[in-house]
Motif scaffolding. Structure first.
Motif, PDB file in Angstrom:
ATOM      1  N   GLU A  19      13.067   1.223   0.056  1.00 34.68           N
ATOM      2  CA  GLU A  19      13.643   0.776   1.322  1.00 34.68           C
ATOM      3  C   GLU A  19      14.219   1.913   2.149  1.00 34.68           C
ATOM      4  O   GLU A  19      14.289   1.823   3.365  1.00 34.68           O
TER       5      GLU A  19
ATOM      6  N   LEU B 232      11.494   7.632   3.741  1.00 31.33           N
ATOM      7  CA  LEU B 232      11.064   7.931   5.113  1.00 31.33           C
ATOM      8  C   LEU B 232       9.654   7.441   5.398  1.00 31.33           C
ATOM      9  O   LEU B 232       9.336   7.091   6.528  1.00 31.33           O
TER      10      LEU B 232
ATOM     11  N   GLN C 266       9.097   4.283   7.234  1.00 33.76           N
ATOM     12  CA  GLN C 266       9.390   4.273   8.664  1.00 33.76           C
ATOM     13  C   GLN C 266       8.324   5.008   9.476  1.00 33.76           C
ATOM     14  O   GLN C 266       8.514   5.247  10.661  1.00 33.76           O
ATOM     15  N   THR C 267       7.241   5.406   8.829  1.00 34.11           N
ATOM     16  CA  THR C 267       6.194   6.161   9.513  1.00 34.11           C
ATOM     17  C   THR C 267       4.837   5.519   9.289  1.00 34.11           C
ATOM     18  O   THR C 267       4.717   4.531   8.564  1.00 34.11           O
TER      19      THR C 267
ATOM     20  N   CYS D  48      12.753  13.777   2.719  1.00 31.97           N
ATOM     21  CA  CYS D  48      13.099  12.432   2.250  1.00 31.97           C
ATOM     22  C   CYS D  48      14.090  12.503   1.097  1.00 31.97           C
ATOM     23  O   CYS D  48      13.899  13.260   0.143  1.00 31.97           O
TER      24      CYS D  48
END
Length: 88
Positions: A22, A25, A28-29, A52
Motif C-alpha cells: 500500500e 511507490l 502510485q505509478t 521507495c
C-alpha cells in the motif's frame, strides 16, 4: 500555547504482511514500467524503486515467492536469479 500530540508507532512492515504494498511507490505509478516487454527498458522502474521506502520488503517478497516477471525491489528477473544463486 504548545500542544503535544502523541504519535502511535506504525507496525513494522514485513514481506509477509501485504501492507507494504500500500505504501510502495510503484502502486502510485504506471504498472507497465515494472513489467516491460522483453528487451524493454527497466530504467524508469528502477528509478522509482531507488527512492521507495519498502524496496527491501518488495525484494524479499519477490524472492520468497519466486516472482519470475517484472521489476521487484529494484531488480530485474535476471538480477534476482543471480542474487538467489549467490545466496544459495
Amino acid at each position: 500555547m504548545l500542544h503535544l500530540v502523541q504519535i502511535t508507532p506504525q507496525p513494522a512492515l514485513t514481506p509477509e504482511d501485504p501492507g507494504w504494498q500500500e505504501v510502495a511507490l510503484c502502486a502510485q505509478t504506471d504498472p507497465e514500467a515494472f513489467f516491460p516487454e522483453k528487451g524493454g527498458s527497466t530504467r524508469e522502474a528502477k528509478r522509482v524503486c531507488g527512492s521507495c521506502e519498502v524496496r527491501v520488503e518488495c525484494l524479499e517478497y519477490a524472492l520468497a515467492n519466486d516472482e519470475r516477471f517484472g521489476i521487484w525491489g529494484g531488480l530485474s528477473e535476471r538480477e534476482r536469479r543471480r542474487l538467489k544463486r549467490r545466496v544459495s
